[in-house]
Design a protein around this motif. Sequence first.
Motif, mmCIF file in Angstrom:
data_model
loop_
_atom_site.group_PDB
_atom_site.id
_atom_site.type_symbol
_atom_site.label_atom_id
_atom_site.label_comp_id
_atom_site.label_asym_id
_atom_site.label_seq_id
_atom_site.Cartn_x
_atom_site.Cartn_y
_atom_site.Cartn_z
ATOM 1 N N PHE A 161 0.824 -1.209 0.000
ATOM 2 C CA PHE A 161 0.000 0.000 0.000
ATOM 3 C C PHE A 161 0.860 1.261 0.000
ATOM 4 O O PHE A 161 0.630 2.189 -0.787
ATOM 5 N N HIS A 162 1.869 1.312 0.862
ATOM 6 C CA HIS A 162 2.659 2.526 0.990
ATOM 7 C C HIS A 162 3.504 2.798 -0.251
ATOM 8 O O HIS A 162 3.584 3.945 -0.710
ATOM 9 N N TYR A 163 4.124 1.767 -0.814
ATOM 10 C CA TYR A 163 4.903 1.979 -2.037
ATOM 11 C C TYR A 163 3.993 2.328 -3.205
ATOM 12 O O TYR A 163 4.319 3.181 -4.043
ATOM 13 N N GLY A 164 2.835 1.671 -3.285
ATOM 14 C CA GLY A 164 1.884 2.011 -4.336
ATOM 15 C C GLY A 164 1.424 3.449 -4.228
ATOM 16 O O GLY A 164 1.381 4.181 -5.229
ATOM 17 N N MET A 165 1.092 3.896 -3.016
ATOM 18 C CA MET A 165 0.646 5.274 -2.816
ATOM 19 C C MET A 165 1.768 6.261 -3.112
ATOM 20 O O MET A 165 1.519 7.366 -3.630
ATOM 21 N N LEU A 166 3.003 5.894 -2.785
ATOM 22 C CA LEU A 166 4.132 6.781 -3.068
ATOM 23 C C LEU A 166 4.274 7.017 -4.568
ATOM 24 O O LEU A 166 4.417 8.161 -5.020
ATOM 25 N N PHE A 167 4.197 5.941 -5.369
ATOM 26 C CA PHE A 167 4.305 6.084 -6.815
ATOM 27 C C PHE A 167 3.086 6.817 -7.393
ATOM 28 O O PHE A 167 3.215 7.606 -8.337
ATOM 29 N N VAL A 168 1.906 6.570 -6.833
ATOM 30 C CA VAL A 168 0.707 7.287 -7.273
ATOM 31 C C VAL A 168 0.867 8.782 -7.011
ATOM 32 O O VAL A 168 0.550 9.620 -7.868
ATOM 33 N N LEU A 169 1.372 9.136 -5.833
ATOM 34 C CA LEU A 169 1.559 10.540 -5.485
ATOM 35 C C LEU A 169 2.572 11.207 -6.403
ATOM 36 O O LEU A 169 2.355 12.325 -6.882
ATOM 37 N N VAL A 170 3.684 10.533 -6.659
ATOM 38 C CA VAL A 170 4.706 11.098 -7.543
ATOM 39 C C VAL A 170 4.134 11.303 -8.940
ATOM 40 O O VAL A 170 4.360 12.341 -9.579
ATOM 41 N N GLY A 171 3.357 10.333 -9.433
ATOM 42 C CA GLY A 171 2.743 10.466 -10.740
ATOM 43 C C GLY A 171 1.782 11.638 -10.814
ATOM 44 O O GLY A 171 1.751 12.380 -11.814
ATOM 45 N N HIS A 172 0.991 11.835 -9.763
ATOM 46 C CA HIS A 172 0.061 12.964 -9.738
ATOM 47 C C HIS A 172 0.804 14.301 -9.702
ATOM 48 O O HIS A 172 0.408 15.255 -10.377
ATOM 49 N N LEU A 173 1.864 14.369 -8.904
ATOM 50 C CA LEU A 173 2.624 15.615 -8.830
ATOM 51 C C LEU A 173 3.251 15.962 -10.173
ATOM 52 O O LEU A 173 3.248 17.128 -10.593
ATOM 53 N N MET A 174 3.775 14.946 -10.864
ATOM 54 C CA MET A 174 4.370 15.185 -12.171
ATOM 55 C C MET A 174 3.305 15.613 -13.180
ATOM 56 O O MET A 174 3.500 16.560 -13.945
ATOM 57 N N GLY A 175 2.171 14.940 -13.182
ATOM 58 C CA GLY A 175 1.135 15.242 -14.159
ATOM 59 C C GLY A 175 0.466 16.580 -13.937
ATOM 60 O O GLY A 175 0.070 17.255 -14.903
ATOM 61 N N LEU A 176 0.327 16.994 -12.685
ATOM 62 C CA LEU A 176 -0.411 18.221 -12.381
ATOM 63 C C LEU A 176 0.468 19.468 -12.360
ATOM 64 O O LEU A 176 -0.013 20.565 -12.663
ATOM 65 N N PHE A 177 1.746 19.301 -12.010
ATOM 66 C CA PHE A 177 2.577 20.486 -11.795
ATOM 67 C C PHE A 177 3.708 20.640 -12.800
ATOM 68 O O PHE A 177 4.450 21.622 -12.731
ATOM 69 N N ILE A 178 3.879 19.673 -13.690
ATOM 70 C CA ILE A 178 4.867 19.828 -14.763
ATOM 71 C C ILE A 178 4.109 20.103 -16.056
ATOM 72 O O ILE A 178 3.446 19.214 -16.600
ATOM 73 N N PRO A 179 4.160 21.334 -16.564
ATOM 74 C CA PRO A 179 3.414 21.678 -17.778
ATOM 75 C C PRO A 179 3.850 20.849 -18.982
ATOM 76 O O PRO A 179 4.979 20.351 -19.043
ATOM 77 N N GLU A 180 2.933 20.726 -19.915
ATOM 78 C CA GLU A 180 3.228 19.956 -21.121
ATOM 79 C C GLU A 180 4.385 20.563 -21.899
ATOM 80 O O GLU A 180 5.168 19.842 -22.544
ATOM 81 N N SER A 181 4.524 21.881 -21.842
ATOM 82 C CA SER A 181 5.608 22.539 -22.567
ATOM 83 C C SER A 181 6.977 22.122 -22.026
ATOM 84 O O SER A 181 7.962 22.086 -22.771
ATOM 85 N N TRP A 182 7.052 21.785 -20.739
ATOM 86 C CA TRP A 182 8.324 21.368 -20.148
ATOM 87 C C TRP A 182 8.737 19.997 -20.663
ATOM 88 O O TRP A 182 9.908 19.770 -20.967
ATOM 89 N N THR A 183 7.794 19.075 -20.742
ATOM 90 C CA THR A 183 8.128 17.740 -21.253
ATOM 91 C C THR A 183 8.441 17.796 -22.746
ATOM 92 O O THR A 183 9.277 17.042 -23.238
ATOM 93 N N ASP A 184 7.778 18.690 -23.469
ATOM 94 C CA ASP A 184 8.108 18.874 -24.892
ATOM 95 C C ASP A 184 9.527 19.413 -25.049
ATOM 96 O O ASP A 184 10.238 19.057 -25.991
ATOM 97 N N ALA A 185 9.934 20.271 -24.107
ATOM 98 C CA ALA A 185 11.264 20.873 -24.187
ATOM 99 C C ALA A 185 12.369 19.839 -24.028
ATOM 100 O O ALA A 185 13.464 20.009 -24.579
ATOM 101 N N VAL A 186 12.097 18.778 -23.278
ATOM 102 C CA VAL A 186 13.102 17.719 -23.108
ATOM 103 C C VAL A 186 12.847 16.565 -24.072
ATOM 104 O O VAL A 186 13.343 15.459 -23.871
ATOM 105 N N ARG A 187 12.031 16.834 -25.094
ATOM 106 C CA ARG A 187 11.742 15.886 -26.176
ATOM 107 C C ARG A 187 11.000 14.636 -25.706
ATOM 108 O O ARG A 187 11.176 13.549 -26.265
ATOM 109 N N LEU A 188 10.201 14.779 -24.660
ATOM 110 C CA LEU A 188 9.312 13.698 -24.242
ATOM 111 C C LEU A 188 7.957 13.953 -24.876
ATOM 112 O O LEU A 188 7.182 14.791 -24.424
#
Length: 241
Positions: free
Chosen positions: A52-79
Amino acid sequence: MRTLLWGVLPYVAVALLIAGTVWRYRYDKFGWTTRSSQVYESKLLNIASPMFHYGMLFVLVGHLMGLFIPESWTDAVRLKEHAYHIISLYGGTVAGVLAVIGIVMLIYRRRTKAPVFRATTANDKLMYLVLFASLVMGMWAKLTNSTFDHGYNYRESIAPWVRSLFTLQPKTELMVGVPLTYQIHVVLALVLFALIPFTRLVHMFSAPVQYLFRPYVVYRSRDESQLGARPDRRGWERTGS
């Protein structure tokens, strides 16, 4: 309703989170704990808790990346968007499944082990319900609005709305066209935030930092053969008996 859900509810949830946490810290320090039930049962806990704790940790990291890293930033690093979608789809699904299995096992343990169940409060039951519903709804929203080639791009709607909350100018119009499943997931997450200070989840704000600086704990052996020779002090000589 749009203003209430996406312009008022987030601030109410955050206010309850902050005020409740401060109140809990000031007036219920002895209750600031997970209320561990390991003494009642440990076998199932040792499996379910890390999942549960490791799953929640990865879920939280994924949400933080998706919500607070703009799409333009990932485009800038060619993702590219498709690559990001694949990572989000499969990585998020694995993390979500891990967390869901873990919480199901924890709920099963609490329900089937009488001592553990008796130690479960009404707030804990509500917390488990909302947390489980939020996890399942998040996975459902992702899987039902995604295919291998394409998926709903929440970084163009939900993510900018979340970031707008920090400027105190919520862009509620961005949530109008969001799929219903995503909207329910967001509402459940906000309710969960409001519940955190009043449940065992408050322990997430604790970290044993003092352990890094506390002195060593010295243990003395009871085995006399391992004790160093030391002359007896007067008045403390051993008696033959």
